[in-house]
Scaffold this motif. Sequence first.
Motif, PDB file in Angstrom:
ATOM      1  N   MET A  19      25.322  70.591   2.131  1.00  0.00           N
ATOM      2  CA  MET A  19      26.584  69.928   2.463  1.00  0.00           C
ATOM      3  C   MET A  19      26.791  68.694   1.592  1.00  0.00           C
ATOM      4  O   MET A  19      27.920  68.381   1.204  1.00  0.00           O
ATOM      5  CB  MET A  19      26.613  69.552   3.944  1.00  0.00           C
ATOM      6  CG  MET A  19      26.642  70.737   4.892  1.00  0.00           C
ATOM      7  SD  MET A  19      26.898  70.250   6.616  1.00  0.00           S
ATOM      8  CE  MET A  19      28.570  69.634   6.552  1.00  0.00           C
ATOM      9  N   LEU A  20      25.701  68.007   1.276  1.00  0.00           N
ATOM     10  CA  LEU A  20      25.813  66.842   0.414  1.00  0.00           C
ATOM     11  C   LEU A  20      26.269  67.248  -0.987  1.00  0.00           C
ATOM     12  O   LEU A  20      27.124  66.592  -1.591  1.00  0.00           O
ATOM     13  CB  LEU A  20      24.483  66.102   0.360  1.00  0.00           C
ATOM     14  CG  LEU A  20      24.477  64.755  -0.367  1.00  0.00           C
ATOM     15  CD1 LEU A  20      25.369  63.763   0.353  1.00  0.00           C
ATOM     16  CD2 LEU A  20      23.059  64.204  -0.470  1.00  0.00           C
ATOM     17  N   ILE A  21      25.705  68.344  -1.505  1.00  0.00           N
ATOM     18  CA  ILE A  21      26.121  68.834  -2.819  1.00  0.00           C
ATOM     19  C   ILE A  21      27.574  69.275  -2.778  1.00  0.00           C
ATOM     20  O   ILE A  21      28.352  68.987  -3.697  1.00  0.00           O
ATOM     21  CB  ILE A  21      25.210  69.989  -3.262  1.00  0.00           C
ATOM     22  CG1 ILE A  21      23.783  69.488  -3.483  1.00  0.00           C
ATOM     23  CG2 ILE A  21      25.746  70.637  -4.534  1.00  0.00           C
ATOM     24  CD1 ILE A  21      22.787  70.585  -3.808  1.00  0.00           C
ATOM     25  N   ALA A  22      27.978  69.965  -1.711  1.00  0.00           N
ATOM     26  CA  ALA A  22      29.371  70.386  -1.578  1.00  0.00           C
ATOM     27  C   ALA A  22      30.298  69.171  -1.541  1.00  0.00           C
ATOM     28  O   ALA A  22      31.395  69.186  -2.120  1.00  0.00           O
ATOM     29  CB  ALA A  22      29.546  71.227  -0.321  1.00  0.00           C
ATOM     30  N   GLY A  23      29.869  68.117  -0.866  1.00  0.00           N
ATOM     31  CA  GLY A  23      30.673  66.902  -0.834  1.00  0.00           C
ATOM     32  C   GLY A  23      30.822  66.280  -2.204  1.00  0.00           C
ATOM     33  O   GLY A  23      31.907  65.795  -2.566  1.00  0.00           O
ATOM     34  N   MET A  24      29.749  66.294  -3.003  1.00  0.00           N
ATOM     35  CA  MET A  24      29.837  65.743  -4.354  1.00  0.00           C
ATOM     36  C   MET A  24      30.747  66.586  -5.243  1.00  0.00           C
ATOM     37  O   MET A  24      31.456  66.062  -6.104  1.00  0.00           O
ATOM     38  CB  MET A  24      28.434  65.630  -4.951  1.00  0.00           C
ATOM     39  CG  MET A  24      27.587  64.540  -4.300  1.00  0.00           C
ATOM     40  SD  MET A  24      26.012  64.252  -5.139  1.00  0.00           S
ATOM     41  CE  MET A  24      25.127  65.752  -4.689  1.00  0.00           C
ATOM     42  N   VAL A  25      30.721  67.912  -5.045  1.00  0.00           N
ATOM     43  CA  VAL A  25      31.631  68.774  -5.807  1.00  0.00           C
ATOM     44  C   VAL A  25      33.075  68.444  -5.463  1.00  0.00           C
ATOM     45  O   VAL A  25      33.928  68.295  -6.349  1.00  0.00           O
ATOM     46  CB  VAL A  25      31.328  70.259  -5.521  1.00  0.00           C
ATOM     47  CG1 VAL A  25      32.384  71.150  -6.159  1.00  0.00           C
ATOM     48  CG2 VAL A  25      29.950  70.634  -6.044  1.00  0.00           C
ATOM     49  N   LEU A  26      33.365  68.326  -4.174  1.00  0.00           N
ATOM     50  CA  LEU A  26      34.735  67.987  -3.758  1.00  0.00           C
ATOM     51  C   LEU A  26      35.144  66.615  -4.277  1.00  0.00           C
ATOM     52  O   LEU A  26      36.306  66.401  -4.645  1.00  0.00           O
ATOM     53  CB  LEU A  26      34.823  68.026  -2.229  1.00  0.00           C
ATOM     54  CG  LEU A  26      34.645  69.404  -1.580  1.00  0.00           C
ATOM     55  CD1 LEU A  26      34.578  69.272  -0.065  1.00  0.00           C
ATOM     56  CD2 LEU A  26      35.783  70.330  -1.987  1.00  0.00           C
ATOM     57  N   ALA A  27      34.194  65.681  -4.332  1.00  0.00           N
ATOM     58  CA  ALA A  27      34.510  64.339  -4.809  1.00  0.00           C
ATOM     59  C   ALA A  27      34.800  64.309  -6.299  1.00  0.00           C
ATOM     60  O   ALA A  27      35.491  63.407  -6.787  1.00  0.00           O
ATOM     61  CB  ALA A  27      33.354  63.388  -4.486  1.00  0.00           C
ATOM     62  N   SER A  28      34.280  65.283  -7.034  1.00  0.00           N
ATOM     63  CA  SER A  28      34.482  65.304  -8.485  1.00  0.00           C
ATOM     64  C   SER A  28      35.753  66.030  -8.901  1.00  0.00           C
ATOM     65  O   SER A  28      36.206  65.872 -10.036  1.00  0.00           O
ATOM     66  CB  SER A  28      33.280  65.958  -9.171  1.00  0.00           C
ATOM     67  OG  SER A  28      33.165  67.316  -8.791  1.00  0.00           O
ATOM     68  N   THR A  55      32.071  71.235   5.099  1.00  0.00           N
ATOM     69  CA  THR A  55      31.763  69.875   4.650  1.00  0.00           C
ATOM     70  C   THR A  55      32.981  68.971   4.773  1.00  0.00           C
ATOM     71  O   THR A  55      32.878  67.818   5.212  1.00  0.00           O
ATOM     72  CB  THR A  55      31.276  69.906   3.193  1.00  0.00           C
ATOM     73  OG1 THR A  55      30.083  70.687   3.109  1.00  0.00           O
ATOM     74  CG2 THR A  55      30.995  68.499   2.685  1.00  0.00           C
ATOM     75  N   TRP A  56      34.135  69.478   4.374  1.00  0.00           N
ATOM     76  CA  TRP A  56      35.370  68.681   4.462  1.00  0.00           C
ATOM     77  C   TRP A  56      35.655  68.253   5.901  1.00  0.00           C
ATOM     78  O   TRP A  56      36.035  67.113   6.148  1.00  0.00           O
ATOM     79  CB  TRP A  56      36.532  69.495   3.902  1.00  0.00           C
ATOM     80  CG  TRP A  56      37.840  68.777   3.932  1.00  0.00           C
ATOM     81  CD1 TRP A  56      38.765  68.776   4.931  1.00  0.00           C
ATOM     82  CD2 TRP A  56      38.370  67.918   2.915  1.00  0.00           C
ATOM     83  NE1 TRP A  56      39.834  67.994   4.611  1.00  0.00           N
ATOM     84  CE2 TRP A  56      39.626  67.462   3.381  1.00  0.00           C
ATOM     85  CE3 TRP A  56      37.906  67.524   1.656  1.00  0.00           C
ATOM     86  CZ2 TRP A  56      40.415  66.611   2.621  1.00  0.00           C
ATOM     87  CZ3 TRP A  56      38.697  66.678   0.904  1.00  0.00           C
ATOM     88  CH2 TRP A  56      39.931  66.226   1.385  1.00  0.00           C
ATOM     89  N   ASP A  57      35.452  69.167   6.842  1.00  0.00           N
ATOM     90  CA  ASP A  57      35.765  68.870   8.250  1.00  0.00           C
ATOM     91  C   ASP A  57      34.677  68.022   8.906  1.00  0.00           C
ATOM     92  O   ASP A  57      34.974  67.017   9.558  1.00  0.00           O
ATOM     93  CB  ASP A  57      35.956  70.172   9.029  1.00  0.00           C
ATOM     94  CG  ASP A  57      37.159  70.962   8.541  1.00  0.00           C
ATOM     95  OD1 ASP A  57      38.119  70.333   8.039  1.00  0.00           O
ATOM     96  OD2 ASP A  57      37.133  72.207   8.641  1.00  0.00           O
ATOM     97  N   ARG A  58      33.428  68.409   8.739  1.00  0.00           N
ATOM     98  CA  ARG A  58      32.336  67.724   9.445  1.00  0.00           C
ATOM     99  C   ARG A  58      32.095  66.311   8.919  1.00  0.00           C
ATOM    100  O   ARG A  58      31.801  65.399   9.701  1.00  0.00           O
ATOM    101  CB  ARG A  58      31.053  68.543   9.344  1.00  0.00           C
ATOM    102  CG  ARG A  58      31.111  69.888  10.055  1.00  0.00           C
ATOM    103  CD  ARG A  58      29.790  70.625   9.918  1.00  0.00           C
ATOM    104  NE  ARG A  58      29.866  71.973  10.477  1.00  0.00           N
ATOM    105  CZ  ARG A  58      28.858  72.848  10.466  1.00  0.00           C
ATOM    106  NH1 ARG A  58      27.686  72.496   9.922  1.00  0.00           N
ATOM    107  NH2 ARG A  58      29.009  74.043  10.979  1.00  0.00           N
ATOM    108  N   LEU A  59      32.203  66.148   7.616  1.00  0.00           N
ATOM    109  CA  LEU A  59      31.953  64.827   7.039  1.00  0.00           C
ATOM    110  C   LEU A  59      33.204  63.955   7.011  1.00  0.00           C
ATOM    111  O   LEU A  59      33.132  62.800   6.576  1.00  0.00           O
ATOM    112  CB  LEU A  59      31.399  64.969   5.611  1.00  0.00           C
ATOM    113  CG  LEU A  59      30.083  65.732   5.462  1.00  0.00           C
ATOM    114  CD1 LEU A  59      29.600  65.668   4.020  1.00  0.00           C
ATOM    115  CD2 LEU A  59      29.025  65.185   6.401  1.00  0.00           C
ATOM    116  N   GLU A  60      34.331  64.492   7.454  1.00  0.00           N
ATOM    117  CA  GLU A  60      35.601  63.739   7.498  1.00  0.00           C
ATOM    118  C   GLU A  60      35.920  63.133   6.129  1.00  0.00           C
ATOM    119  O   GLU A  60      36.206  61.937   5.995  1.00  0.00           O
ATOM    120  CB  GLU A  60      35.530  62.654   8.567  1.00  0.00           C
ATOM    121  CG  GLU A  60      35.283  63.198   9.973  1.00  0.00           C
ATOM    122  CD  GLU A  60      35.176  62.096  11.012  1.00  0.00           C
ATOM    123  OE1 GLU A  60      35.070  60.908  10.602  1.00  0.00           O
ATOM    124  OE2 GLU A  60      35.201  62.403  12.210  1.00  0.00           O
TER     125      GLU A  60
END
Length: 289
Positions: A255-264, A72-77
């Motif tokens: 991937m969206l959930i993983a992105g929200m986890v990283l954002a928090s 998620t970190w790489d693909r979603l930049e």
Amino acid sequence: MRTLVRPAVLKTPRGRLVYWSLFSVAIVLFTVAFIIPLYWMVTGGMKSSAEVARNPPTYIPEEWHPSNYSDTWDRLELAQYFGNTVVLIGGAWLLGLAIQLPAAYALSKLRPRFGNIVLGLMLVTLMVPATALLIPTYLTVTDVPILGLNLINNPAAVWLPAAANAFNIYVLKNFFDQIPDELLDAARIDGAGAFTTMWRIILPLSRPIIAVVSILSITALWRDFLWPMVVLPDPAKQPITVYLQRIADTTSLNMLIAGMVLASIPLVVVFLIFQRHILAGLTAGSLKG
């Protein structure tokens, strides 16, 4: 003082049993209420896309995919949008302290003429719903009075409204009111001016409340969605909260959930850092007789 269990009853074995039983139940319930959403979010980021969409849901992932977070970190930049968020929040936080601390100090200790009226007008803005101020604030940043600047797609469009926070000024003023005027009088006798007194006397004693105000400001800015979306229409300049919403329809759910986890994660880190400063400031900033 009334309590759930009377002090006389607490001295008995039965009273202590009742007290600790109720206390343990309350702790467990509150812990579960906070932990379950976090667990659901973190494990959701480790599931496959098909498993996340399954109904009924699986409470424990059948297959663990921790690599979803790195993918998620790489693909979603996400690094670019984390950078945008840090710039927006860092600038708003620093500008806010630069405005709110002197304003609260002036209202509390310098006591200017009509200071109470100014404070009252600021507090009135807290009674107005944020949505009612959206259009006037937008018109202001699109054509800044006197300067005539258009701040759309400029970080200043987020910095300036966030810095004008009446609630933070009120909280800081109330804390400054508790600092004895004798300390300021002693500083003036030694030749210190208003700025020196604020910098060398008030601010060192105010580290706990500055940490509290910082936590409130940073968390509010990090979670803010509507205002950055309105004033930063350029996707390359948007913070991570707006970016994740923008790509929600075209991104797999895991991937969206993983992105929200990283954002928090940064919010948790910031809270832990400032929590330590609050505890240290409560002792280092204490007044000695």
